[in-house]
Design a protein around this motif. Sequence first.
Motif, PDB file in Angstrom:
ATOM      1  N   GLU A 142      74.389  57.380  85.966  1.00 45.11           N
ATOM      2  CA  GLU A 142      73.310  56.807  85.161  1.00 45.11           C
ATOM      3  C   GLU A 142      73.927  55.797  84.211  1.00 45.11           C
ATOM      4  O   GLU A 142      74.978  56.050  83.617  1.00 45.11           O
ATOM      5  N   MET A 143      73.254  54.664  84.067  1.00 48.24           N
ATOM      6  CA  MET A 143      73.812  53.569  83.285  1.00 48.24           C
ATOM      7  C   MET A 143      72.905  53.274  82.101  1.00 48.24           C
ATOM      8  O   MET A 143      71.681  53.174  82.249  1.00 48.24           O
ATOM      9  N   TYR A 144      73.528  53.120  80.915  1.00 47.94           N
ATOM     10  CA  TYR A 144      72.784  52.860  79.693  1.00 47.94           C
ATOM     11  C   TYR A 144      73.506  51.760  78.913  1.00 47.94           C
ATOM     12  O   TYR A 144      74.675  51.455  79.163  1.00 47.94           O
ATOM     13  N   ALA A 145      72.797  51.222  77.935  1.00 49.04           N
ATOM     14  CA  ALA A 145      73.390  50.205  77.071  1.00 49.04           C
ATOM     15  C   ALA A 145      72.810  50.337  75.679  1.00 49.04           C
ATOM     16  O   ALA A 145      71.678  50.790  75.485  1.00 49.04           O
ATOM     17  N   GLU A 146      73.597  49.926  74.701  1.00 53.54           N
ATOM     18  CA  GLU A 146      73.156  49.900  73.302  1.00 53.54           C
ATOM     19  C   GLU A 146      72.416  48.595  73.053  1.00 53.54           C
ATOM     20  O   GLU A 146      72.535  47.632  73.828  1.00 53.54           O
ATOM     21  N   GLN A 147      71.656  48.516  71.972  1.00 52.21           N
ATOM     22  CA  GLN A 147      70.805  47.351  71.719  1.00 52.21           C
ATOM     23  C   GLN A 147      71.608  46.064  71.612  1.00 52.21           C
ATOM     24  O   GLN A 147      71.163  45.007  72.063  1.00 52.21           O
ATOM     25  N   THR A 148      72.828  46.149  71.017  1.00 50.73           N
ATOM     26  CA  THR A 148      73.624  44.931  70.831  1.00 50.73           C
ATOM     27  C   THR A 148      74.521  44.635  72.021  1.00 50.73           C
ATOM     28  O   THR A 148      75.284  43.666  71.990  1.00 50.73           O
ATOM     29  N   MET A 202      68.610  43.819  80.820  1.00 51.70           N
ATOM     30  CA  MET A 202      69.179  44.779  81.771  1.00 51.70           C
ATOM     31  C   MET A 202      68.153  45.847  82.118  1.00 51.70           C
ATOM     32  O   MET A 202      67.968  46.203  83.296  1.00 51.70           O
ATOM     33  N   ALA A 203      67.495  46.369  81.074  1.00 47.20           N
ATOM     34  CA  ALA A 203      66.490  47.405  81.320  1.00 47.20           C
ATOM     35  C   ALA A 203      65.309  46.845  82.096  1.00 47.20           C
ATOM     36  O   ALA A 203      64.765  47.513  82.992  1.00 47.20           O
ATOM     37  N   ALA A 204      64.933  45.607  81.766  1.00 49.28           N
ATOM     38  CA  ALA A 204      63.797  44.999  82.442  1.00 49.28           C
ATOM     39  C   ALA A 204      64.081  44.795  83.924  1.00 49.28           C
ATOM     40  O   ALA A 204      63.184  44.910  84.774  1.00 49.28           O
ATOM     41  N   LYS A 205      65.309  44.499  84.258  1.00 54.63           N
ATOM     42  CA  LYS A 205      65.691  44.287  85.648  1.00 54.63           C
ATOM     43  C   LYS A 205      66.061  45.583  86.357  1.00 54.63           C
ATOM     44  O   LYS A 205      66.377  45.576  87.551  1.00 54.63           O
ATOM     45  N   GLY A 206      66.072  46.705  85.617  1.00 59.18           N
ATOM     46  CA  GLY A 206      66.319  47.993  86.250  1.00 59.18           C
ATOM     47  C   GLY A 206      67.772  48.279  86.551  1.00 59.18           C
ATOM     48  O   GLY A 206      68.083  49.235  87.268  1.00 59.18           O
TER      49      GLY A 206
END
Length: 1755
Positions: free
Chosen positions: A1519-1525, A1611-1615
């Motif tokens: 699972e891949m995640y990212a911080e806001q910045t 990134m989130a928008a593109k899945g």
Amino acid sequence: MVLGLKEIQIRGEIRTNVDYTIDLLHALDYKGNKIHTGWLDSRIAMRVRAERPPWYLSVVGGALYKASASSAAMVSEYVGYLEKGQIPPKHISLVSSQVSLNIEGSKYTINMVRGGPGSYRLRMNESEIEAEIHTLRDGGLLMQLNGNSHVIYAEEEAAGTRLLIDGRTCLLQNDHDPSKLVAETPCKLLRYLVIDSSHVEADTPYAEVEVMKMCMPLLSPASGNIHFKMSEGQAMQAGELVARLDLDDPLAVRKAEPFHGSFPLLGPPTALSGKVHQRCAASLNAACMILAGYEHNNDEVVQNLLSCLDNPELPFLQWQECFAVLANRLPKNLRYELETKYKEYEKIPNMQNLDFPAKNLRGVLEAHLNSYPDKEKATQERVVEPLMNLVKSYEGGRESHARVIVQGLFEEYLLVEELFSDNIQADVIERLRLQHKKDLLKIVDIVLSHQGIRSKNKLILRLLEQLVYPNPAAYRDQLIRFSALNHTNYSELALKASQLLEQTKLSELRSSIARILSELEMFTEEGENMDTLKRKSAIDERMEALVNAPLAVEDALVGLFDHSDHTLQRRVVETYVRRLYQPYLVKGSVRMQWHRSGLIASWEFLDEHVDRKDGLGDESSLQKHSERKWGTMVVIKSLQFLPTVISATLRESTHDLQAVLFNGSVHPATSGNMMHIALAGINNQMSLLQDSGDEDQAQERINKLAKILKEKEVSSSLRNTGVSVISCIIQRDEGRGPMRHSFHWSVEKLYYEEEPLLRHLEPPLSMYLELDKLTGYDNIRYTPSRDRQWHLYTVPERSLSIQRMFLRTLVRQPLSDEGLPFHQGLDQKATQSLWTMSFTSRSILRSLMSAIEELERNSHNSTIRADHAHMYLYILRDQQIDDLLPFHKKIHIPDGHEEAAVDKILEDLAHETNASIGVKMHRLGVCVWEVKLWISSEGGANGAWRVVVTNVTGHTCIVHIYREVENSSKERVVYKSTSGQGPLHGCPVNAQYKPLGTIDQKRLLARKSNTTYCYDFPLAFEACLSKSWTQNPGVGKPKDKDILRVTEFIFTDPKGAWGTPLVSVEQQPGVNDVGMVAWRMDMSTPEFPSGRTIFVVSNDVTFKNGSFGPREDAFFQAVTDVACTQKVPLIYLAANSGARISVAEEVKSCFKVGWSDETSPEHGFQYIYLTPEDYARTESSVIAHELKLSSGESRWVIDTIAGKEDGLGVENLTGSGAIASAYSRAYKETFTLTYVTGRTVGIGAYLARLGMRCIQRLDQPIILTGFSALNKLLGLEVYSSHMQLGGPKIMATNGVVHLTVSDDLEGISSILKWLSFVPPYAGGPLPILNPLDPPDRPVEYVPETSCDPRAAICGVIDGSGKWLGGMFDRESFIETLEGWARTVIIGRAKLGGIPVGIVAVETQTMVQVIPADPGQLDSHERVVPQAGQVWFPDSASKTAQALMDFNREELPLFILANWRGFSGGQRDLFEGILQAGSTIVENLRTYKQPVFIYIPMMGELRGGAWVVVDGKINPDHVEMYAEQTARGNVLEPEGLIEIKFRNRELLECMGRIDPGLVTLKTKLLESRTTATHETLEDLHKRIKAREKQLLPLYTQIATKFAELHDTSLRMAAKGVIKEVVEWKKSRSFFYRRLRRRIVEFELVKSLRDAAGQQLDYKSSMDMIKNWFSRSHISGGKESLWMDDEAFFSWKDDSRNYEKVLQDLRVQKILIRLSNMENSPMDLRALPQCLAAFLKKKVDPSIKDKLIDELREVLG
């Protein structure tokens, strides 16, 4: 013309005839004008040569030139090593050398010794001269010899070296002797190519040699007959003679004949003045040269220096010289004033007897300086500094000046030698190389100085003896530094310094005691009116304090026996007596009186047993020992008074005792009385026989005393009054302890005989030291401690070739520290910790610390250093139970439980004490320490106790507590173990010490290998396990079972080999017959209180050096197989010497050699053979054929040696291959971990790598081949130690070693910490603990510019001291592989108590240091900077290995992804960056646990770095995640705009957006038809200028535009990521997500197990989701699937899915049975298989139920 020619100097490659022309012009015929062509021809025919220098000038000049050139070359080579980053060879020979010169047919051999940088002493044929040499700017050399100067120039030619000495030429011819054929390099002679004594031609090969595994021919330099001097197969060093040639033309080579003459008598190089100040300067310079590593006569230098320093003329001459130099620079008024002041003293007659007026001259100088303003004062201080320094040094007289000189020399010594103290030379040089990068010649000077350590030590020792001994207190600081030097090189010097320090302490103690007992101290605030009772009480208290002081009070008191104050003298003697007889002196019985010959003291004392009740004997038995005895002391100044004073003493003593006992019931003793004879005064005749260690002097002293005591009148009077022991005390000079001898009455010899064992001891004290236990040993060596409180007895145990030491002491317990330095041996921290311990513990620890200091002082003294030490402490004062407890602790002891309570208290006390200093004691060889004490109590604890502590590893110990009881049947005192299991239980208390047992011997062998004995590791595991429980107080420790249970594995067959199974047993340690041992350890850990199991296998380094033979290999493989079968962790403790190397000893002892020529063995051999008798005995060990000689002798020529024993050669290698395979397989099938506790070699090193996870002790190497073998192979001393090859500096930086530890306890602790992250078996549950760090805690660390990975993981302390938490639990992160590939950080941590693996990214630029290899002369140290956030080949490999390790350990994985990409340079591609990146993908694809990839705050992930960690690589688990910045894209914005926003696009953007440009372009379009050319040009220029002005700004705009494509929201928008996670909430988010994923994984695992692995992960999850949606909890709402609470609620109720799982299991079995329908044979076997299954595999508890169910189904 001649004069002009002599001044001409022409130096070059082409020789000139200047010197010949000068000689020709000096010829008489030339001067007489009698020259003609014939005359010139005759000169040529007679070979008239130009004038040569005198032969000795040529020899000295040539030798100096050769020595200086060789020295310069060596220095250059040494510096070259350092410049390349290599460690140079240990020794650099710059002081002593030998030079051979071939001059005009004579060969001169000169031994040269340097006395300074340009000073040489040349020795030849027992003659010696001195010379000096200096380098000139033009490359020449200035030689000073015999008071004259000579200029030397040298030129190298083909024939040799041509020297030009003062314009005259000589040739140093090259040595060339073709008749000697020598080896040019280290090599092995393979074979000769010609026959011995045959003829060989020039330049033809005559032999083949092997050099570095290459075959090379040796060529003959000339023609002749060859005679071999080496046999084939022999190894040779460079320069060794291989063969000789009888030359075809001997006259073609002129051999130089050795010169047997001597140097002429020559004076010193420069004229020497006889003035004392110049001789002083020369001596001081020579001393400095000795300290710089050069060679001088130490005795001569010290003697000259001392004579000069003691000369009263020295300061005056030094002043005159210094003043003369500075006179012209001094202000006139100062110069006049100084001259006037000095002349006042010059006028005084007998000036030599005057003291130098240092203070007056200093006053003049200071007054002058004070007259200047501050701005000018500094300048004037520099001008007068030499004069000021001189007068300051003489302010205390000549002694003060000498002290300044000597302290300067001491400081020069210490500056160098403190660098090497207790350090490996290679490490010191490496530190110096980094410290002096810009001045590497300084390192050469330091190393050169250190190499002269022996000569330097002699100089310092002489100075200590001559100048420091009279007043050591003035040199205290430097003496302390000398005594702290810790290496064999400094042992004698450190010992001498310690003795001088003790001398100062003894003098100070003597002064303190005199002050304490003096009347002057009694004058208090009350004044002289203090009444007598108070004064007496105060004195008595002070005397009692001295009696209990743990210092050398006895020796200090003896030094005051001859004090002129009689009152003080009486108090001193009484204090001495009270201290000696403290335990059993009758109070108030000391009486004193004066005799004309000296002081007489007498007293009474009782037998020991009167006050020592153990509560076990009856009252009547104690009454029998109530015998009063008396003692007496006489203090005299001469032995001639001894007979008279003895008579008076005996008369007075017996009379006084009878008066005291006249009405008493106790009768005086008829034996056992004691007399002390004190010979006071340092000038007494006995003190002249100083105790310097000379046994002859000691014996002479004993004989003189014994002679007097043997006199019939004296002897009979002593014996008749019951005197059994006579103690003689001899006072010595201040600062040294007295000498003591004890004489005991010999019943056999009927006279008083000296007892050597009790020498140096007072008899009353010796009885408590249990010296009778040592009587079984011979050659006992006694050594006193510095404070005389410890007595060291060194004894050799010849059967084991070891040295044992027994240390004994009486523990005195001061009730107050007032006035006496009791803690002088402890540092401040240790002293503070003492006061948190009990009264008894403090006393014991203080004594033990004192003993440790003594052992450290003698640690490098081979005559005293102990292999096995035993300490014995006897506490004189009775202890109360409260004394055993810390002052803040009180306990309640129920009636009848006092003995058990004291037993527990003493055990805890012993463990606490050993924990404080056990490591130090173990390092010094202290294996056992014991304490005897008497406890005074009304309960069962009353009596004698003994605590015996076996110091196993320093960190661990075994404690046994004993009572001393009387065995009524044998009427002797024996040990009684409180546990009933002590090894001394039932043994007599006074039994002699036994030789070391098997376990102690093996522990000693292991300690010599610098490791722990393998059977002591279970104890270490238990200690570390107990510590881990104390660190987790929130977990309930099981009370009904032990936390560790250990059972040993052995072969089922005593002759076990390959394939032999193992069986677990409980047996005594040390009985193993194979060099490998293994245990099954069942442990209760905080993670698994109910228990977990590990297997531990270890080399036994005491069995054949820990080598691997066939049986060891078979045992190791068997253990590995069992661990793999049971899937439990396997721990390997490595300490070995690799595959076993051995030979057939039965053949070695009897084989014989068949020589090529029986009369000349040097011509080589043909075969090895056995006699018929030996062959018959060893037939099974060899393959041989019979050879019949013509003489009829029969020989069995050996073709092959097979050996009687297994394990001599290649069978060890095949076994190594088998265990390498087994251990590699174990890594894949279970958890493996290797701990390198000792040197590990060859296959041991491979195992350390094959197990992948490795912990290395800092002082133990991992190597393939020993350094000495490599040096031999290379032919150079390039490696200095195993650590240089495979120490942590190598192995911890190349990815082999994950963790390094300082000792074995830390190593075992690291193993247990590692296991706390690992399931108990492969496929088992994760070790999850309740977290101490709340999972919902926010992440408080906030990156400012870049993300610090370690702070993000485990938090950081900010500037105010506040802890800012990171993502994971506090203090849970353990980093591994820290030294390798430092741009990536890997390790293990816990998140909410759940163990996880972590991969993070270093954001700072790191430096990779690639060391130079000394084995390759052209290799250099490389320092490679590595940018942060970039994958390099090493860091990519590290990441891939971490993924593989974590996957094997079944750990969930967190990757804090913050990479900008891969480094793609040529070197990176060559070093395998592509391969490493591909391995990351593969290891991530096959990862079977939950993986969380999180781009942290301020992080970025781009390009290829994204590709290798993308979630689609393993969508089921990642699972891949990212911080806001966070940011992510193919390229960085700056790179993207170079491609997608070039200048043309930027200009178009400007033209579209900027109003100014829009206006200008509009005007331009409008003006094209109407405006003039000039107007258009102006508009174009204005547009260009505007574009140029805006371009930087629009570049920023373009960059910002590109950045907007990189955001986490996109990134989130593109899945491509699952969600954007806020940094502050990331900890709580990932904890919930991790917990959910783990539960899901458990369900999937159960599901796939039930279904028989028929389902993939996605199908399993879909099925689980379907089950959940159909449950009553979800209520048909799919959104509740994401609700963790609802999910856990559903999962915790197994009824929701257990039936479905059962159905799946039925289908699984049905499918397997269905596969049998096509095989009738399998169907026929089914009933039989089912029966066997029910019989052997099924638990009996469910067997019957299962059979009933089968019957029901079958109907």
